[in-house]
Write a protein that holds these residues in place. Structure first.
Motif, PDB file in Angstrom:
ATOM      1  N   UNK A 141      -0.051  -6.479   8.835  1.00  0.00           N
ATOM      2  CA  UNK A 141       0.358  -5.217   8.210  1.00  0.00           C
ATOM      3  C   UNK A 141       0.944  -5.445   6.819  1.00  0.00           C
ATOM      4  N   UNK A 142       1.827  -6.440   6.693  1.00  0.00           N
ATOM      5  CA  UNK A 142       2.469  -6.717   5.414  1.00  0.00           C
ATOM      6  C   UNK A 142       1.461  -7.213   4.392  1.00  0.00           C
ATOM      7  N   UNK A 143       0.568  -8.085   4.817  1.00  0.00           N
ATOM      8  CA  UNK A 143      -0.447  -8.610   3.895  1.00  0.00           C
ATOM      9  C   UNK A 143      -1.319  -7.485   3.343  1.00  0.00           C
ATOM     10  N   UNK A 144      -1.667  -6.521   4.187  1.00  0.00           N
ATOM     11  CA  UNK A 144      -2.531  -5.424   3.749  1.00  0.00           C
ATOM     12  C   UNK A 144      -1.775  -4.414   2.889  1.00  0.00           C
ATOM     13  N   UNK A 145      -0.498  -4.172   3.216  1.00  0.00           N
ATOM     14  CA  UNK A 145       0.282  -3.225   2.427  1.00  0.00           C
ATOM     15  C   UNK A 145       0.499  -3.731   1.011  1.00  0.00           C
ATOM     16  N   UNK A 146       0.983  -4.955   0.907  1.00  0.00           N
ATOM     17  CA  UNK A 146       1.304  -5.485  -0.415  1.00  0.00           C
ATOM     18  C   UNK A 146       0.075  -6.064  -1.118  1.00  0.00           C
ATOM     19  N   UNK A 241       6.889   1.989  -0.923  1.00  0.00           N
ATOM     20  CA  UNK A 241       7.484   1.062  -1.886  1.00  0.00           C
ATOM     21  C   UNK A 241       6.622  -0.191  -2.028  1.00  0.00           C
ATOM     22  N   UNK A 242       6.063  -0.683  -0.937  1.00  0.00           N
ATOM     23  CA  UNK A 242       5.197  -1.857  -1.022  1.00  0.00           C
ATOM     24  C   UNK A 242       3.892  -1.527  -1.743  1.00  0.00           C
ATOM     25  N   UNK A 243       3.392  -0.318  -1.550  1.00  0.00           N
ATOM     26  CA  UNK A 243       2.198   0.118  -2.292  1.00  0.00           C
ATOM     27  C   UNK A 243       2.515   0.165  -3.787  1.00  0.00           C
ATOM     28  N   UNK A 244       3.703   0.666  -4.119  1.00  0.00           N
ATOM     29  CA  UNK A 244       4.118   0.698  -5.511  1.00  0.00           C
ATOM     30  C   UNK A 244       4.274  -0.713  -6.064  1.00  0.00           C
ATOM     31  N   UNK A 245       4.834  -1.632  -5.253  1.00  0.00           N
ATOM     32  CA  UNK A 245       5.000  -3.017  -5.695  1.00  0.00           C
ATOM     33  C   UNK A 245       3.640  -3.654  -5.971  1.00  0.00           C
ATOM     34  N   UNK A 246       2.661  -3.362  -5.122  1.00  0.00           N
ATOM     35  CA  UNK A 246       1.295  -3.863  -5.325  1.00  0.00           C
ATOM     36  C   UNK A 246       0.796  -3.488  -6.714  1.00  0.00           C
ATOM     37  N   UNK A 247       0.958  -2.205  -7.076  1.00  0.00           N
ATOM     38  CA  UNK A 247       0.462  -1.729  -8.365  1.00  0.00           C
ATOM     39  C   UNK A 247       1.290  -2.273  -9.520  1.00  0.00           C
ATOM     40  N   UNK A 248       2.613  -2.235  -9.372  1.00  0.00           N
ATOM     41  CA  UNK A 248       3.489  -2.685 -10.450  1.00  0.00           C
ATOM     42  C   UNK A 248       3.273  -4.155 -10.768  1.00  0.00           C
ATOM     43  N   UNK A 249       3.222  -4.991  -9.738  1.00  0.00           N
ATOM     44  CA  UNK A 249       3.088  -6.423  -9.955  1.00  0.00           C
ATOM     45  C   UNK A 249       1.707  -6.783 -10.500  1.00  0.00           C
ATOM     46  N   UNK A 250       0.681  -6.030 -10.101  1.00  0.00           N
ATOM     47  CA  UNK A 250      -0.644  -6.261 -10.680  1.00  0.00           C
ATOM     48  C   UNK A 250      -0.648  -5.912 -12.164  1.00  0.00           C
ATOM     49  N   UNK A 251      -0.020  -4.782 -12.501  1.00  0.00           N
ATOM     50  CA  UNK A 251       0.037  -4.378 -13.899  1.00  0.00           C
ATOM     51  C   UNK A 251       0.815  -5.393 -14.726  1.00  0.00           C
ATOM     52  N   UNK A 260      -6.546  -0.128 -11.535  1.00  0.00           N
ATOM     53  CA  UNK A 260      -5.533   0.214 -10.546  1.00  0.00           C
ATOM     54  C   UNK A 260      -5.746   1.628 -10.016  1.00  0.00           C
ATOM     55  N   UNK A 261      -6.116   2.533 -10.899  1.00  0.00           N
ATOM     56  CA  UNK A 261      -6.372   3.912 -10.480  1.00  0.00           C
ATOM     57  C   UNK A 261      -7.452   3.940  -9.402  1.00  0.00           C
ATOM     58  N   UNK A 262      -8.488   3.153  -9.598  1.00  0.00           N
ATOM     59  CA  UNK A 262      -9.577   3.087  -8.625  1.00  0.00           C
ATOM     60  C   UNK A 262      -9.109   2.493  -7.307  1.00  0.00           C
ATOM     61  N   UNK A 263      -8.362   1.385  -7.389  1.00  0.00           N
ATOM     62  CA  UNK A 263      -7.909   0.717  -6.169  1.00  0.00           C
ATOM     63  C   UNK A 263      -6.924   1.563  -5.370  1.00  0.00           C
ATOM     64  N   UNK A 264      -6.083   2.327  -6.081  1.00  0.00           N
ATOM     65  CA  UNK A 264      -5.097   3.159  -5.399  1.00  0.00           C
ATOM     66  C   UNK A 264      -5.688   4.477  -4.909  1.00  0.00           C
ATOM     67  N   UNK A 265      -6.857   4.841  -5.422  1.00  0.00           N
ATOM     68  CA  UNK A 265      -7.498   6.074  -4.986  1.00  0.00           C
ATOM     69  C   UNK A 265      -6.909   7.310  -5.612  1.00  0.00           C
TER      70      UNK A 265
END
Length: 305
Positions: A141-146, A241-251, A260-265
């Motif tokens: 679950x954590x691996x997929x969320x982040x 928050x983990x979804x946000x961390x995924x995007x923030x850290x990638x950026x 990122x827009x595409x990946x986040x839908x």
């Protein structure tokens, strides 16, 4: 949108608020009241309301106190941000609501160090002998969320065979049949493979629970317990928050905002910009380092003898 549709969306939002970090009972009750009153004022069309409808709604609040208007606006803005993030509507019209108080607060952010602590806590669990299958589930679950930025609903409702060991991506279908490509890391695929060995092949879900799949609320509870074990205040951690961390850290790592827009839908790039807040210093550094004129600007600085 009908009144029944509004009612379902509001209940879904309040469920998230109840399980999300530190949402006090009084806050949830107040938000629910504000949303239901707004739905009545719009004849059951709150979920589909656009900027024009929200401006009229705001105008109707003109006789109310600043504090009341600020609360109502906050409730509706958070509601529309939730709908946009969940893929339940294409845009977020919240900007049309009045802002009598201070500006919009920034979303909660986990540092890379915080995320490392979460993964260290998971690693300690799965290292125990014999391994507890529920710890393997938590790791997946954590691996997929982040690692992939999945929404909570998307994650808990994944089909059993949605993720293939030899395919580094997942195709998700959202509202209106729109599809998006979601990257799945090697680590996430490995974690899912270990967990899937413990899932009954007859079950349709990757994360089954009872007669259905794992609930969003149970996922929130698991993350908060993990945060406490990792020494992080539980109210700072949630699937969102983990979804946000995924995007923030990638950026922060140099990812393209459109990718990122595409990946986040997100249908609207403005929604992505909210999720990918970065500090102004990094943006200045990015311009100086990456802009074609950056070097020329440096060379043009006056030199002192």
């Amino acid at each position: 949108m009908s009144r029944s549709d509004d009612r379902a969306l509001i209940e879904r939002f309040l469920e998230m608020m109840t399980a999300e970090a530190g949402a006090a009972g009084n806050t949830v009750v107040a938000y629910g009241t504000d949303l239901r009153l707004a739905s009545e004022a719009l004849d059951g069309g709150l979920g589909d309301a656009g900027a024009a409808e929200l401006e009229k709604l705001g105008a109707a609040w003109s006789e109310l106190s600043r504090a009341t208007v600020a609360r109502k606006s906050a409730a509706l803005r958070r509601f529309f941000a939730f709908l946009a993030d969940e893929g339940l509507r294409k845009d977020d019209p919240g900007a049309a609501l009045p802002r009598p108080g201070s500006g919009r607060s920034l979303p909660k952010v986990l540092s890379v160090g915080d995320v490392d602590k979460l993964f260290e806590a998971v690693a300690e669990r799965i290292a125990r002998v014999p391994a507890d299958p529920l710890d393997l589930r938590l790791a997946a679950l954590i691996e997929l969320l982040y690692g992939s930025g999945l929404r909570a609903t998307e994650l808990v409702s994944l089909p059993r065979n949605a993720i293939h060991p030899d395919r580094p991506f997942l195709i998700l279908k959202g509202k209106g049949g729109r599809e998006r490509l979601v990257p799945i890391s090697d680590r996430a695929r490995a974690a899912v493979a270990l967990w899937r060995e413990h899932v009954d092949a007859a079950r349709p879900w990757l994360f089954p629970s009872g007669k259905a799949h794992l609930s969003r609320i149970r996922l929130y509870q698991m993350l908060k317990a993990l945060a406490a074990a990792a020494g992080i205040p539980p109210d700072r951690v949630s699937p969102h928050v983990l979804r946000h961390a995924f995007a923030t850290h990638l950026l922060e790592g140099g990812a393209d905002l459109r990718a990122l827009q595409t990946m986040l839908g997100h249908a609207d790039i403005a929604t992505t910009e909210i999720y990918t807040h970065v500090d102004s210093r990094r943006l200045v550094d990015l311009v100086n380092q990456r802009h074609p004129l950056g070097e020329a600007l440096v060379d043009a600085k006056p030199r002192h003898a």
